[in-house]
Design an enzyme around this catalytic site. Structure first.
Site, short mmCIF file in Angstrom:
data_model
loop_
_atom_site.label_atom_id
_atom_site.label_comp_id
_atom_site.label_asym_id
_atom_site.label_seq_id
_atom_site.Cartn_x
_atom_site.Cartn_y
_atom_site.Cartn_z
N SER A 264 7.54 58.35 19.70
CA SER A 264 8.71 57.59 19.26
C SER A 264 9.89 58.54 19.09
O SER A 264 9.72 59.72 18.79
CB SER A 264 8.40 56.93 17.92
N SER A 265 11.11 57.98 19.19
CA SER A 265 12.32 58.82 19.03
C SER A 265 12.46 59.36 17.61
O SER A 265 13.24 60.28 17.39
CB SER A 265 13.56 58.01 19.41
N CYS A 266 11.71 58.80 16.65
CA CYS A 266 11.85 59.27 15.27
C CYS A 266 11.22 60.64 15.05
O CYS A 266 11.30 61.19 13.96
CB CYS A 266 11.29 58.25 14.28
N TYR B 53 5.27 58.54 9.58
CA TYR B 53 5.01 58.03 10.94
C TYR B 53 5.42 59.09 11.97
O TYR B 53 4.69 59.36 12.93
CB TYR B 53 5.82 56.76 11.10
N LYS C 202 3.25 61.06 14.83
CA LYS C 202 3.62 61.04 16.25
C LYS C 202 3.76 62.47 16.79
O LYS C 202 3.38 62.75 17.93
CB LYS C 202 4.92 60.26 16.46
N HIS D 141 11.12 45.34 13.49
CA HIS D 141 12.30 46.13 13.86
C HIS D 141 13.54 45.23 13.88
O HIS D 141 13.42 44.01 13.79
CB HIS D 141 12.09 46.76 15.24
N1 LIG Z 1 8.26 48.76 19.08
C1 LIG Z 1 9.11 49.79 19.15
O1 LIG Z 1 10.34 49.65 18.96
C2 LIG Z 1 8.59 51.16 19.45
C3 LIG Z 1 7.25 51.42 19.68
N2 LIG Z 1 6.83 52.70 19.95
C4 LIG Z 1 5.42 53.02 20.17
O2 LIG Z 1 4.90 52.22 21.21
C5 LIG Z 1 3.52 51.94 20.97
C6 LIG Z 1 3.27 50.44 21.00
O3 LIG Z 1 4.09 49.81 20.02
P1 LIG Z 1 4.23 48.22 19.97
O4 LIG Z 1 3.61 47.61 21.15
O5 LIG Z 1 5.62 47.93 19.62
O6 LIG Z 1 3.34 47.88 18.68
P2 LIG Z 1 2.53 46.55 18.36
O7 LIG Z 1 2.38 46.49 16.89
O8 LIG Z 1 3.12 45.40 19.07
O9 LIG Z 1 1.11 46.85 19.03
C7 LIG Z 1 0.24 47.80 18.53
C8 LIG Z 1 -1.16 47.43 18.96
O10 LIG Z 1 -2.08 48.38 18.42
C9 LIG Z 1 -3.19 47.67 17.88
N3 LIG Z 1 -3.79 48.39 16.78
C10 LIG Z 1 -3.22 48.78 15.63
N4 LIG Z 1 -4.13 49.39 14.83
C11 LIG Z 1 -5.30 49.38 15.53
C12 LIG Z 1 -6.61 49.86 15.23
N5 LIG Z 1 -6.89 50.47 14.08
N6 LIG Z 1 -7.56 49.67 16.16
C13 LIG Z 1 -7.29 49.04 17.33
N7 LIG Z 1 -6.08 48.57 17.66
C14 LIG Z 1 -5.10 48.74 16.76
C15 LIG Z 1 -2.60 46.37 17.38
O11 LIG Z 1 -3.59 45.41 17.23
P3 LIG Z 1 -3.48 44.39 15.97
O12 LIG Z 1 -2.13 43.75 16.09
O13 LIG Z 1 -4.62 43.47 16.17
O14 LIG Z 1 -3.59 45.26 14.76
C16 LIG Z 1 -1.61 46.05 18.50
O15 LIG Z 1 -2.24 45.39 19.56
C17 LIG Z 1 3.18 52.57 19.61
O16 LIG Z 1 2.64 53.85 19.82
C18 LIG Z 1 4.55 52.71 18.96
O17 LIG Z 1 4.55 53.76 18.03
C19 LIG Z 1 7.72 53.73 20.01
C20 LIG Z 1 9.05 53.53 19.81
C21 LIG Z 1 9.59 52.23 19.53
C1 LIG Z 2 11.53 52.44 16.46
C2 LIG Z 2 11.78 53.04 15.11
O1 LIG Z 2 11.91 52.04 14.13
C3 LIG Z 2 12.15 52.48 12.79
O2 LIG Z 2 13.38 53.07 12.67
P1 LIG Z 2 14.77 52.37 12.83
O3 LIG Z 2 15.39 52.78 14.11
O4 LIG Z 2 15.55 52.62 11.62
O5 LIG Z 2 14.35 50.86 13.04
P2 LIG Z 2 14.74 49.40 12.58
O6 LIG Z 2 14.67 48.61 13.82
O7 LIG Z 2 13.89 48.94 11.46
O8 LIG Z 2 16.24 49.48 12.02
C4 LIG Z 2 17.32 49.86 12.81
C5 LIG Z 2 18.61 49.70 12.04
O9 LIG Z 2 18.86 48.31 11.90
C6 LIG Z 2 19.21 48.02 10.56
N1 LIG Z 2 18.89 46.61 10.26
C7 LIG Z 2 19.80 45.65 9.97
N2 LIG Z 2 19.20 44.49 9.69
C8 LIG Z 2 17.86 44.72 9.84
C9 LIG Z 2 16.74 43.88 9.69
O10 LIG Z 2 16.82 42.71 9.36
N3 LIG Z 2 15.53 44.46 9.94
C10 LIG Z 2 15.39 45.77 10.31
N4 LIG Z 2 14.15 46.25 10.55
N5 LIG Z 2 16.46 46.59 10.44
C11 LIG Z 2 17.68 46.06 10.21
C12 LIG Z 2 18.44 49.04 9.76
O11 LIG Z 2 18.98 49.20 8.47
C13 LIG Z 2 18.60 50.28 10.63
O12 LIG Z 2 19.85 50.87 10.38
C14 LIG Z 2 11.24 53.58 12.36
O13 LIG Z 2 10.90 53.35 11.03
C15 LIG Z 2 10.22 53.91 13.32
O14 LIG Z 2 9.22 52.93 13.29
C16 LIG Z 2 10.72 53.99 14.72
O15 LIG Z 2 10.29 54.82 15.48
#
Ligand SMILES: NC(=O)C1=CN([C@@H]2O[C@H](COP(=O)(O)OP(=O)(O)OC[C@H]3O[C@@H](n4cnc5c(N)ncnc54)[C@H](OP(=O)(O)O)[C@@H]3O)[C@@H](O)[C@H]2O)C=CC1
Ligand SMILES: C[C@H]1O[C@H](OP(=O)(O)OP(=O)(O)OC[C@H]2O[C@@H](n3cnc4c(=O)[nH]c(N)nc43)[C@H](O)[C@@H]2O)[C@@H](O)[C@@H](O)C1=O
Length: 354
Positions: free
Chosen positions: A136-138, A165, A169, A212
């Site tokens: 992740s970018s974080c 987190y 990562k 998010h």
């Molecule tokens: N979404 C985003 O904005 C971003 C995502 N990423 C990365 O991309 C990847 C995918 O994210 P995303 O698809 O959004 O996440 P989701 O939450 O949509 O999917 C995650 C999946 O992992 C499964 N999972 C979680 N815990 C377990 C476990 N203990 N055993 C087996 N399966 C498990 C979940 O199953 P279940 O729901 O049943 O728990 C789910 O299917 C992650 O590595 C995330 O960190 C990186 C940057 C941004």
């Molecule tokens: C992908 C990335 O996601 C997380 O980081 P983040 O970029 O801060 O993600 P976010 O989507 O939650 O927020 C983005 C921005 O948006 C604003 N914001 C406004 N209103 C809402 C709102 O209603 N919900 C949320 N969630 N944010 C809001 C919020 O305050 C922030 O300024 C990491 O923890 C980590 O998991 C990671 O890697």
């Protein structure tokens, strides 16, 4: 005659694939090899499966969370020894937005460390040659210079809201690097890492607090429109900037990186810095994003900001030039992506939650 024609067609297709492989620096691929996609029911994992199927891969192995808990070392060991996949995409993780990261830090660090350690180590033990880890970018410092290049990793303090987190990562990247460094030559393994920017799209999590920002705002604007509410409140000041990538672009980038030849991948990376950024190329402020989501949903009331809520990182704009040089660029811009995401929300989620 028909048989001869089929044979000619098959040879032509094979040659076409070889030419394509050469052009795109990809390794000619065995579409029958067994590929395990961890997290296939999640937003990214399901998009990776769609992409692999579209490429013609026909031996994809999956397990739900209920069938295989990836934090459980014994279960993961048995799974890998039984299945012995050739490739692994590690898209399973404990995932959430700023509120979830801040509220459940222990779950975020523990579960992600366990899943990464189990999957990466058991992949090695089971003879998996190629693995792609999604970070992740974080992982980059809160105040990294922008755009954030891969070499800004570990050069400064992390953003506090998601530090646990991010540490997990970073550990995932270092696991891949360490296995490559110790066993790359002797065992022929090649474990790669991609660092996605903020993602969105079909299959997102629309939980009101834990999600998010994009799914949170799609839901909030939709509910406000349905209720004729006069205002929508956005968390934070609206000034932080974020770069958003549509999930099918992310899946395409993942498969692209996995298929690159080792020689080409190694040209852009190094043993102690083996990860690759995946971004869209431009970022927007949260205020601009809120307007765009409001327009997509068709909401015409006021947009206000609650500055008592956290902003998180001021900016997280990825330098994706490594990936661009390798030949990959995002295709789906924010307005097209938001339209698709909202259509998916209306089709699959709206009725269930309202
Ligand atoms: N979404 C985003 O904005 C971003 C995502 N990423 C990365 O991309 C990847 C995918 O994210 P995303 O698809 O959004 O996440 P989701 O939450 O949509 O999917 C995650 C999946 O992992 C499964 N999972 C979680 N815990 C377990 C476990 N203990 N055993 C087996 N399966 C498990 C979940 O199953 P279940 O729901 O049943 O728990 C789910 O299917 C992650 O590595 C995330 O960190 C990186 C940057 C941004
Ligand atoms: C992908 C990335 O996601 C997380 O980081 P983040 O970029 O801060 O993600 P976010 O989507 O939650 O927020 C983005 C921005 O948006 C604003 N914001 C406004 N209103 C809402 C709102 O209603 N919900 C949320 N969630 N944010 C809001 C919020 O305050 C922030 O300024 C990491 O923890 C980590 O998991 C990671 O890697």
């Amino acid at each position: 005659m028909a048989l001869v024609w089929r044979l000619v067609k098959r040879i032509k297709n094979k040659n076409k694939f070889k030419r394509k492989a050469k052009r795109k620096n990809i390794v000619p691929t065995d579409l029958n090899q067994k590929i395990y996609v961890a997290g296939h029911r999640g937003m990214v994992g399901s998009a990776i499966v769609r992409n692999l199927v579209a490429h013609g891969y026909n031996n994809i192995v999956t397990r739900t969370h209920a069938e295989l808990d990836l934090t459980n070392q014994a279960q993961v060991k048995v799974f890998f020894q039984q299945e012995k996949p050739a490739q692994v995409y590690l898209a399973a993780a404990k995932v959430g937005g700023i509120y979830a990261n801040n509220t459940y830090p222990a779950e975020f660090i523990y579960q992600n460390l366990m899943m990464e350690a189990n999957v990466i180590h058991q992949s090695f033990e089971a003879g998996v040659k190629k693995l792609l880890f999604l970070g992740s970018s974080c992982i980059y410092p809160k105040l990294a210079s922008q755009p954030m290049a891969e070499n800004s990793l570990l050069t400064g303090e992390l953003e506090s809201s998601n530090e646990p987190y991010a540490i997990a990562k970073i550990a995932g990247i270092k696991l891949c690097e360490s296995y490559n460094r110790q066993y790359g030559q002797s065992h022929g393994i090649d474990y790669r890492s991609v660092m996605p920017t903020n993602l969105y799209g079909p299959g997102d999590n629309y939980h009101p607090e834990n999600s998010h920002v994009i799914p949170a705002l799609i839901r909030r604007f939709h509910e406000a429109k349905e209720a004729n509410a006069p205002e929508v409140v956005i968390w934070g000041t609206g000034t932080p900037k974020r770069e958003f990538l549509y999930v099918d672009d992310m899946a395409a980038a993942s498969v692209f990186v996995m298929e690159l030849s080792k020689a080409i991948y190694d040209q852009q990376t190094s043993p102690m810095q083996s990860h690759i950024n995946v971004g869209f190329g431009e970022d927007v402020t949260i205020a601009e994003l809120a307007k765009a989501v409001g327009n997509t949903v068709g909401y015409s009331g006021q947009i206000n900001f609650d500055s008592t809520k956290p902003d998180g990182s001021p900016r997280k704009w990825m330098d994706s030039s490594r990936l661009n040089r390798l030949g990959w660029k995002a295709k789906i811009d924010l307005s097209a992506g938001l339209a698709r995401a909202y259509a998916d929300f209306l089709q699959h989620t709206a009725e269930k939650i309202t």
